[in-house]
Design an enzyme around this catalytic site. Structure first.
Site, short mmCIF file in Angstrom:
data_model
loop_
_atom_site.label_atom_id
_atom_site.label_comp_id
_atom_site.label_asym_id
_atom_site.label_seq_id
_atom_site.Cartn_x
_atom_site.Cartn_y
_atom_site.Cartn_z
N CYS A 45 0.85 -1.18 0.05
CA CYS A 45 0.03 -0.11 0.11
C CYS A 45 0.85 1.30 0.09
O CYS A 45 1.81 1.43 0.64
CB CYS A 45 -0.84 0.11 1.20
SG CYS A 45 -2.18 -1.33 1.15
N ARG A 75 -14.31 -0.74 -19.28
CA ARG A 75 -14.51 1.03 -19.26
C ARG A 75 -15.18 1.37 -17.93
O ARG A 75 -15.12 2.42 -17.58
CB ARG A 75 -15.58 1.21 -20.30
CG ARG A 75 -16.80 0.66 -20.46
CD ARG A 75 -17.59 0.88 -21.66
NE ARG A 75 -18.85 0.34 -21.69
CZ ARG A 75 -19.94 1.04 -21.03
NH1 ARG A 75 -19.62 2.21 -20.91
NH2 ARG A 75 -21.04 0.39 -21.15
P1 XMP Z 1 -1.31 -7.72 2.51
O1 XMP Z 1 -0.49 -6.86 3.62
O2 XMP Z 1 -1.89 -8.79 3.03
O3 XMP Z 1 -2.37 -6.48 2.17
O4 XMP Z 1 -0.31 -7.96 1.33
C1 XMP Z 1 -3.52 -6.83 1.27
C2 XMP Z 1 -4.46 -5.85 1.09
O5 XMP Z 1 -3.84 -4.63 0.76
C3 XMP Z 1 -4.79 -3.84 0.08
N1 XMP Z 1 -4.21 -3.34 -1.11
C4 XMP Z 1 -3.87 -2.16 -1.51
N2 XMP Z 1 -3.80 -0.81 -0.89
N3 XMP Z 1 -2.82 0.24 -2.56
C5 XMP Z 1 -3.26 0.39 -1.30
O6 XMP Z 1 -3.24 1.25 -0.57
C6 XMP Z 1 -2.94 -1.07 -3.41
O7 XMP Z 1 -2.49 -0.79 -4.74
C7 XMP Z 1 -3.58 -1.98 -2.80
N4 XMP Z 1 -3.77 -3.32 -3.27
C8 XMP Z 1 -4.28 -3.97 -2.39
C9 XMP Z 1 -6.10 -4.52 -0.22
O8 XMP Z 1 -6.92 -4.13 0.86
C10 XMP Z 1 -5.44 -5.97 -0.16
O9 XMP Z 1 -6.49 -7.08 0.44
#
Ligand code: XMP
Length: 421
Positions: free
Chosen positions: A249, A350
């Site tokens: 994140c 889209r």
């Molecule tokens: P872990 O720590 O298990 O977290 O790898 C997975 C969770 O992260 C969230 N997620 C994101 N949060 N940007 C964010 O701020 C992203 O690009 C992103 N992709 C996933 C999501 O809640 C996931 O389950």
């Protein structure tokens, strides 16, 4: 103004409690929705380097569940849902049985990928031989054999004895939700970073009226977020809690906004308690869960199940590509708001047009860690141990458990120290 205080997994420890039973007898089954119980309360994240039909099949066979990502056309995603439904539900049905006296070299030279070691007609261990990477870690086999003896592996099945499966949706894409519902998805998991938005909630309310699958709403972080969601969307069947705690994140950094998963879980609990709904609408703690200890802390805080990305991205069953660098093998892992993942999504669909153009996730590599079967076994056994420390016989009892805030010096001492490992 007053400044609130948010806490995260590393800020707390589980306070040991008097335990009436052995850890191996702890029942860790938990819910993802009002009607879906998992014998192992783990949900894989709908990310394109974590969950496709293969991961979802493996998880459901183990008693957990996978949420198929939405970085593909809705037709393809629906096809993947049907594919899970078409798989045999029992892990062992597709595994070749071997005699415990067989030589490892003989087993590895066979063509199949997985082998079960059978003693007196009971499966005592599974050997995993995957592609070119033989993952034969005696420690891991040991985990699995222990799991088999401790937990009666019960697949997550629907009323027709088919494997259960979930799918990620946008709150704005009614058509996708309908197609996935028709394909047989048991649960639709809303997949946005900030559901607490008037347009997103009213659009989700419309979806909820048009599908029979249960809906998990998220992501949310605050008490108000949970209350508004429940008041605006009929039949919310689960809450996905945590904002910007995930390993990939960037939201907390680029947008400055975050509610760590532990705090978000506690907020959901408070909101549900105020509404008289705690224990009735499951809380799924999502983001930053590295191991069973974190998972147990989330459960004690009020979660019924946990969602993981990173923890399963490193496994054989995840869809990310495998990369060898030197003598190490890695798998790709990326945030769904990373540049690569967003480009893929907008090219496919889209309805996924960006509401913001900024990247809120990173792309990277995680060291390959063998089969998801091992990872889930390790998580299940660890959870039994942690809840055992908390003095709980099951998840409901764990909600009466206690967490204690620890100083930064204390947190250091909790980790390994003063030794070369
Ligand atoms: P872990 O720590 O298990 O977290 O790898 C997975 C969770 O992260 C969230 N997620 C994101 N949060 N940007 C964010 O701020 C992203 O690009 C992103 N992709 C996933 C999501 O809640 C996931 O389950």
């Amino acid at each position: 103004m007053s400044i609130e205080e948010f806490i995260t997994f590393n800020d707390v420890v589980i306070v040991p409690g008097r335990s009436p039973i052995e850890p191996s007898k702890v029942n860790i089954s938990g819910k993802i929705t009002k009607n879906i119980t998992l014998t192992i309360p783990v949900v894989s994240s709908p990310m394109d380097t974590v969950t496709d039909w293969k991961m979802a099949t493996t998880l459901a066979r183990l008693g957990a569940i996978g949420i198929i990502h939405r970085n593909m056309s809705k037709e393809e995603q629906a096809l993947q849902v049907s594919k899970v439904k078409d798989q045999k539900p029992y892990l062992w049905e597709e595994v070749q049985k071997v005699d415990p006296d067989s030589k490892i070299e003989d087993v590895l030279s066979k063509e199949q990928d997985n082998f079960a070691v059978v003693i007196n007609k009971e499966i005592k261990a599974i050997i995993l031989k995957i592609g070119a990477d033989y993952s034969l870690h005696s420690k891991k086999i040991d985990y699995l054999s222990k799991l088999l003896s401790m937990i009666n592996l019960t697949p997550t099945l629907d009323e027709n004895n088919k494997l259960r499966v979930g799918a990620g949706i946008s709150p704005f894409d009614l058509e996708r939700a309908k197609i996935l519902d028709k394909a047989g998805a048991d649960v639709l998991v809303v997949d946005v970073a900030h559901l607490h938005n008037d347009n997103a909630l009213s659009s989700l309310a419309k979806i909820a009226k048009n599908v029979s699958a249960e809906i998990v709403a998220g992501n949310l972080g605050t008490i108000d977020g949970v209350k508004d969601t429940i008041s605006k969307v009929e039949n919310v069947s689960g809450l996905r809690m945590g904002i910007s705690s995930g390993s990939i994140c960037l939201t907390g950094e680029v947008a400055g906004a975050s509610v760590p998963t532990l705090t978000a879980t506690i907020n959901a609990r408070k909101a549900l308690e105020e509404l008289g709904l705690f224990g009735k609408i499951p809380i799924i703690a999502d983001g930053g869960i590295k191991n069973a200890g974190d998972a147990a802390k989330a459960i004690i805080a009020g979660a019924n199940s946990i969602m993981v990305g990173r923890y399963l991205a490193c496994t054989e069953e995840s869809p990310g590509i495998k990369i060898r660098i030197g003598d190490k093998v890695y798998k790709q892992y990326r945030g769904m708001a990373s540049r690569g993942a967003m480009e893929k999504r907008y090219a496919e669909d889209r309805y996924s047009k960006p509401s913001k153009a900024i990247e809120e996730g990173v792309e990277g590599l995680v060291e390959y860690c063998g089969s998801a079967i091992n990872a889930i076994s390790e998580m299940a056994l660890g959870l039994q141990a942690s809840l055992g420390y908390a003095g709980a016989r099951n998840i409901e009892e764990a909600w009466n458990g206690r967490l204690a805030k620890i100083t930064s010096m204390g947190a250091k001492e909790v980790g390994i120290h003063d030794i070369e490992v």
